[in-house]
Scaffold this active site. Structure first.
Site, PDB file in Angstrom:
ATOM      1  CG  PHE A 136    -100.803  54.841  10.816  1.00 57.59           C
ATOM      2  CD1 PHE A 136    -100.531  54.663   9.466  1.00 57.59           C
ATOM      3  CD2 PHE A 136    -101.808  55.725  11.175  1.00 57.59           C
ATOM      4  CE1 PHE A 136    -101.245  55.352   8.501  1.00 57.59           C
ATOM      5  CE2 PHE A 136    -102.525  56.411  10.208  1.00 57.59           C
ATOM      6  CZ  PHE A 136    -102.253  56.230   8.869  1.00 57.59           C
ATOM      7  CG  ASP A 148    -103.431  49.546  15.109  1.00 56.63           C
ATOM      8  OD1 ASP A 148    -104.017  48.834  14.263  1.00 56.63           O
ATOM      9  OD2 ASP A 148    -103.515  50.785  15.138  1.00 56.63           O
ATOM     10  CE1 TYR A 170    -108.546  52.210   6.427  1.00 57.69           C
ATOM     11  CE2 TYR A 170    -110.333  52.568   7.986  1.00 57.69           C
ATOM     12  CZ  TYR A 170    -109.026  52.773   7.599  1.00 57.69           C
ATOM     13  OH  TYR A 170    -108.194  53.526   8.388  1.00 57.69           O
ATOM     14  CE  LYS A 171    -105.178  50.885   6.892  1.00 53.24           C
ATOM     15  NZ  LYS A 171    -104.480  51.270   8.123  1.00 53.24           N
ATOM     16  NE  ARG A 209     -98.610  51.436   1.785  1.00 54.53           N
ATOM     17  CZ  ARG A 209     -99.545  51.651   2.720  1.00 54.53           C
ATOM     18  NH1 ARG A 209     -99.316  51.311   3.967  1.00 54.53           N
ATOM     19  NH2 ARG A 209    -100.697  52.195   2.398  1.00 54.53           N
TER      20      ARG A 209
HETATM   21  C1  LIG Z   1    -104.765  52.658   8.632  1.00 54.67           C
HETATM   22  C2  LIG Z   1    -104.280  52.898  10.016  1.00 54.67           C
HETATM   23  C3  LIG Z   1    -104.896  53.860  10.842  1.00 54.67           C
HETATM   24  C4  LIG Z   1    -105.985  54.749  10.335  1.00 54.67           C
HETATM   25  O1  LIG Z   1    -106.828  55.183  11.373  1.00 54.67           O
HETATM   26  P1  LIG Z   1    -108.268  55.749  11.039  1.00 54.67           P
HETATM   27  O2  LIG Z   1    -108.737  56.325  12.315  1.00 54.67           O
HETATM   28  O3  LIG Z   1    -109.098  54.594  10.544  1.00 54.67           O
HETATM   29  O4  LIG Z   1    -108.116  56.769   9.959  1.00 54.67           O
HETATM   30  C5  LIG Z   1    -104.460  53.953  12.151  1.00 54.67           C
HETATM   31  N1  LIG Z   1    -103.465  53.163  12.623  1.00 54.67           N
HETATM   32  C6  LIG Z   1    -102.852  52.259  11.851  1.00 54.67           C
HETATM   33  C7  LIG Z   1    -101.759  51.414  12.422  1.00 54.67           C
HETATM   34  C8  LIG Z   1    -103.227  52.106  10.516  1.00 54.67           C
HETATM   35  O5  LIG Z   1    -102.583  51.227   9.741  1.00 54.67           O
END
Ligand SMILES: *Cc1c(COP(=O)(O)O)cnc(C)c1O
Length: 397
Positions: free
Chosen positions: A113, A184, A209-210, A356
């Protein structure tokens, strides 16, 4: 066997909606409404500042850390909540680099990400010198591990395609090269069993939140292996990570526990919602979640292949290589998703061409998948996506 009819009844899913985007924002757990109301009225309203003690607010980041720890194979006392995932990535990377000072390379993959990579770039900018971020394709990670790498930063499940890394094997191989690992879990925590302790992972981070359904902007978590707790430098030296925050010392001294990864005042209302969301897991076996989510994914892949052949599968077909989402590619992916959302099938779009769908047995069943694909077929066969309003990009895709 987990009773998924029972878990489904614990969420608010609006009538007429098939919710296939729990990989981006989990739905509202019914218990969260009550818990937030209690936090507002009985706790904040009545106790005022006394609630930090009387309602246990100050302990929530650790308490919920252990609830999440139980879902990711962490030892007790090794997970704490706070800040956003991006911040926790920064902290874990900084701590990892400090543990491996002779090496100056962070290794990651180009399926990660972007925020994780940006945080690494920002951190390395601050470090200066010859520190660098090396980014290779996911399938080349194993062959790129060598004794120049300080920290391996990987997201277990690719946010775009759902491709799954082998955490156990890559961690083992990284350790054999003296590399510190940061995993992560954004797209795996709550989606599948994870065994951080069993895999001997050094640091892990994730959002809530996911798949954990904690609500928009719910705080992130960080895990530090117990063998590293008293050596991991938190990098962001906030007062709540201090050994004695209320001594108000002028000099920073990190807490001896995972508390050192705390930074500032925790978001109590968000933690209250998350607390209720985590209670849903009490009667859930993650092995069941994993098996049924793969079944749902297989069903979706087969149905789309049969009924909507213009959509190209972007997720791995193999169950052992796939997380809890199914992604397809189509040049008009954005407009297709808008047409679907207008008809109650909610997934999302990731540039340049990915559509997705998160498949989450907690509140999705085979009937939902079949119904969603029937609507997708209509959208494709009748070109219902082909309207200017479906092509107008919103702020969030
Ligand atoms: C959703 C996601 C994020 C989002 O980071 P936030 O700081 O919560 O906005 C970061 N890394 C990954 C791998 C994600 O899937």
């Amino acid at each position: 066997m987990t009773d998924f009819a029972k878990t489904r009844a614990k969420f608010h899913i609006p009538p007429g909606v098939i919710y296939l985007d729990g990989n981006s924002l989990g739905p509202l757990p019914l218990a969260a409404e009550q818990r937030i109301a209690q936090c507002l009225n009985a706790e904040w309203g009545q106790h005022l500042v006394r609630a930090w003690n009387q309602a246990g607010w100050m302990s929530l980041p650790r308490l919920l850390g252990d609830k999440i720890g139980a879902l990711i194979g962490a030892e007790p006392g090794c997970v704490v909540l706070g800040d956003t995932l991006s911040i926790k990535v920064f902290q874990a990377l900084a701590a990892g680099l400090a543990l491996n000072p002779a090496r100056h390379v962070i290794l990651s993959d180009d399926g990660n990400f972007p925020s994780d990579l940006y945080m690494a770039q920002g951190l390395l900018g601050l470090k200066g010198g010859d520190y660098r971020l090396k980014i290779v394709p996911p399938e080349e990670i194993a062959a790129t591990l060598d004794d120049s790498v300080a920290v391996l930063l990987l997201t277990e499940v690719d946010y775009r395609t759902g491709r799954l890394h082998d955490m156990a094997a890559l961690t083992r191989q990284a350790h054999a090269c003296g590399i510190v690992t940061v995993w992560d879990l954004a797209h795996s925590a709550g989606a599948m069993p994870i065994d951080l302790a069993g895999c001997d992972v050094d640091f892990a981070v994730g959002c809530t939140y996911k798949y954990l359904n904690g609500g928009p902007g719910a705080p992130a978590f960080i895990y530090v292996a117990p063998r590293l707790t008293d050596r991991a430098e938190p990098a962001l030296a906030g007062w709540l990570g201090h050994a004695a925050p209320f001594a108000f010392d002028l000099d920073y001294r990190p807490a001896a526990s995972i508390d050192r990864m705390r930074v500032g005042t925790p978001p109590i209302i968000a933690l209250a919602a998350l607390d209720a969301a985590l209670d849903v897991w009490a009667e859930v076996d993650l092995a069941d979640v994993r098996r049924v989510s793969l079944d749902l994914g297989d069903l979706m892949i087969a149905e789309v292949a049969a009924q909507c052949p213009s959509l190209e599968l972007a997720s791995p077909l193999s169950r052992s290589l796939r997380g809890s989402q199914v992604t397809f590619r189509h040049q008009e992916g954005y407009a297709i998703m808008q047409a679907l959302i207008e008809r109650g099938v909610i997934g999302d779009f990731r540039a340049p061409d990915r559509v997705r769908f998160g498949v989450t047995p907690l509140y999705i069943g085979q009937g939902d998948i079949r119904a969603a694909v029937a609507i997708l077929k209509e959208v494709m066969d009748q070109r219902l996506w082909d309207l200017p309003r479906h092509r107008t990009r919103a702020l969030v895709t």
